[in-house]
Enzyme design. Structure first.
Site, PDB file in Angstrom:
ATOM      1  N   GLU A 251      25.620  22.001  55.941  1.00 51.90           N
ATOM      2  CA  GLU A 251      26.236  22.146  57.267  1.00 51.90           C
ATOM      3  C   GLU A 251      27.270  21.058  57.563  1.00 51.90           C
ATOM      4  O   GLU A 251      27.312  20.495  58.648  1.00 51.90           O
ATOM      5  CB  GLU A 251      25.147  22.167  58.348  1.00 51.90           C
ATOM      6  CG  GLU A 251      24.180  23.332  58.191  1.00 51.90           C
ATOM      7  CD  GLU A 251      23.080  23.348  59.234  1.00 51.90           C
ATOM      8  OE1 GLU A 251      22.710  24.444  59.687  1.00 51.90           O
ATOM      9  OE2 GLU A 251      22.572  22.265  59.582  1.00 51.90           O
ATOM     10  N   VAL A 252      28.092  20.785  56.579  1.00 54.92           N
ATOM     11  CA  VAL A 252      29.170  19.808  56.774  1.00 54.92           C
ATOM     12  C   VAL A 252      30.340  20.514  57.459  1.00 54.92           C
ATOM     13  O   VAL A 252      30.936  21.437  56.893  1.00 54.92           O
ATOM     14  CB  VAL A 252      29.605  19.200  55.424  1.00 54.92           C
ATOM     15  CG1 VAL A 252      30.774  18.246  55.629  1.00 54.92           C
ATOM     16  CG2 VAL A 252      28.428  18.498  54.763  1.00 54.92           C
TER      17      VAL A 252
END
Length: 453
Positions: free
Chosen positions: A329-330
């Site tokens: 979830e960057v």
């Protein structure tokens, strides 16, 4: 504890019904449960090791003590149970023999956890044979599952009634080994602080089910309760409360108790995202995006100094060969919105934030390799084709993502699956969990699916 068994005629045919959880690979019992019945009396059964000192090892002393304590956890209305209602002739068995073949007591990925448990109708002895102490521990756990409360027996002295237990289906043979070497549970103390005693209780419950991995998601966006030796201020400012932290001594206790139960502890500190709690003490490390996405600034040397000290501290504490480096979830739209980061990217001929992500992940994995750890990454790291080392393990969390599983194993990466078993998915039930077969894929290499959590 003492076991009593009755020797009466029995049929040679044996059934394959399961009494052990998780189901053993082979469970053979006498067809007639009443032909040869064991009766357990506390304080009468003794453990003996083929190696005189093996029972002194903490893994086995813990297993034996747990076994003995379990015999005094009595059901409600215990007085309503009839002792020996079938009136079977009973003969006492007083011996459990533990035969451990190896004196290598290391706990590592792939350690042999197999065992055999046997009770025959010739000698009144229970035999547990295993290559390692960890397999023997599982055998003792299985024995406790085979015992059935049989009532309370009157004592001739003033000590009161004593519990007794039945052991049916003798002669019986259990042959067991894990189908997966990675059988884990993830706890998230970055979002929900868990008291130390609750973590220890969780370990014990895991051991009842022969689970062998505690994936400790130590920190996250919300809180950073891990008190680092090199940066203690991060926990002081980033935890839910300055006293809601895990010290070096706390973590060492968890690891020591887990080892006694045959459980490996694998830490996770998620980077470069999920880092808002770090920014409470070190805002200078964070990417200054117009819409804060809680990413560290992957262009700053002090961030990599932090990462190196982080893994230095983790490597000192956590003895397991694996470490989970996160990477999920960057929010890649963040970095280019920072003027300083955008300028750095231009200077380094980077036009896509994925290139900066690659730069960060490469340096992180070099640090992990420096400390001789095997990295586990969330699946995004693989899905974005970032460069990872051959020994990297890919953690698939987006459901049963068959495409990712097949692609990763086809490239000879080991895979663990977590997408099937999110306990906060309240629309799922236990049937859904059991319906998920991690090796239910045809392309790639199913043998590289090492388990899940």
């Amino acid at each position: 504890t003492g076991i009593v068994a009755g020797r009466v005629p029995w049929q040679q045919e044996r059934t394959s019904r399961h009494r052990v959880f998780p189901a053993a690979r082979v469970e053979n019992y006498s067809d007639d449960d009443h032909t040869f019945v064991g009766l357990v009396k506390p304080k009468s059964l003794s453990f003996h090791g083929t190696n005189p000192t093996i029972l002194e090892h903490p893994v086995l002393t813990t297993a034996i003590q747990r076994f003995q304590v379990s015999l005094y956890l009595l059901p409600d209305f215990k007085e309503d149970y009839q002792v020996n209602p079938d009136n079977v002739d009973l003969f006492e068995i007083t011996t459990i023999i533990i035969n451990v073949q190896s004196l290598d007591f290391r706990l590592y990925h792939g350690v042999d956890e197999s065992y055999q448990l046997q009770v025959d109708d010739i000698l009144p002895v229970i035999t547990i044979k295993a290559p390692t102490i960890f397999g023997a521990r599982h055998g003792i756990e299985t024995l406790s599952q085979l015992l059935e409360f049989g009532g309370m027996e009157e004592n001739d002295n003033d000590n009161g009634d004593a519990p007794i237990y039945l052991l049916r289906g003798i002669p019986l043979t259990i042959i067991d080994e894990p189908a997966y070497s990675f059988r884990g549970l993830l706890i998230d103390t970055g979002r929900h602080f868990l008291p130390l005693n609750l973590i220890l209780d969780t370990l014990y419950t895991m051991s009842l089910n022969k689970m062998n991995i505690l994936h400790w998601h130590l920190v996250d966006e919300q809180f950073f309760p891990y008190q680092m030796e090199t940066y203690p201020e991060i926990a002081q400012k980033g935890s839910y409360h300055p006293r809601r932290i895990y010290t070096t001594q706390d973590i060492q206790l968890v690891i020591q108790e887990a080892y006694k139960l045959g459980i490996r502890v694998i830490p996770e500190v998620d980077l470069p995202g999920h880092t808002q709690a770090i920014g409470k003490s070190h805002p200078e490390w964070m990417a200054s995006c117009p819409d804060p996405a809680s990413l560290v600034d992957a262009t700053k040397p002090q961030v990599y100094a932090f990462v190196e000290n982080l893994y230095k501290d983790l490597s000192y504490l956590f003895v397991d060969e694996m470490v989970h480096v996160g990477g999920d979830e960057v929010q890649l739209t963040c970095w280019p919105k920072s003027e300083s980061i955008a300028s750095w990217m231009k200077e380094h001929n980077m036009s896509d934030p994925v290139q900066l992500y690659e730069y960060f992940e490469t340096r992180l994995l070099q640090i992990v390799d420096k400390f001789q750890k095997t990295p586990i990454v969330w699946q995004e790291v693989f899905n974005l084709n970032l460069t990872i080392t051959p020994q990297t393990v890919v953690d698939v969390w987006k459901g049963f993502d068959r495409a990712t599983i097949e692609a990763a194993t086809a490239q000879n990466f080991r895979v663990v699956l977590s997408g099937c078993w999110y306990l906060d998915h309240l629309d799922k039930n236990w049937q859904d969990f059991y319906a998920c077969d991690p090796r239910n894929f045809t392309k790639g290499n199913p043998e590289l699916m090492i388990g899940g959590h």
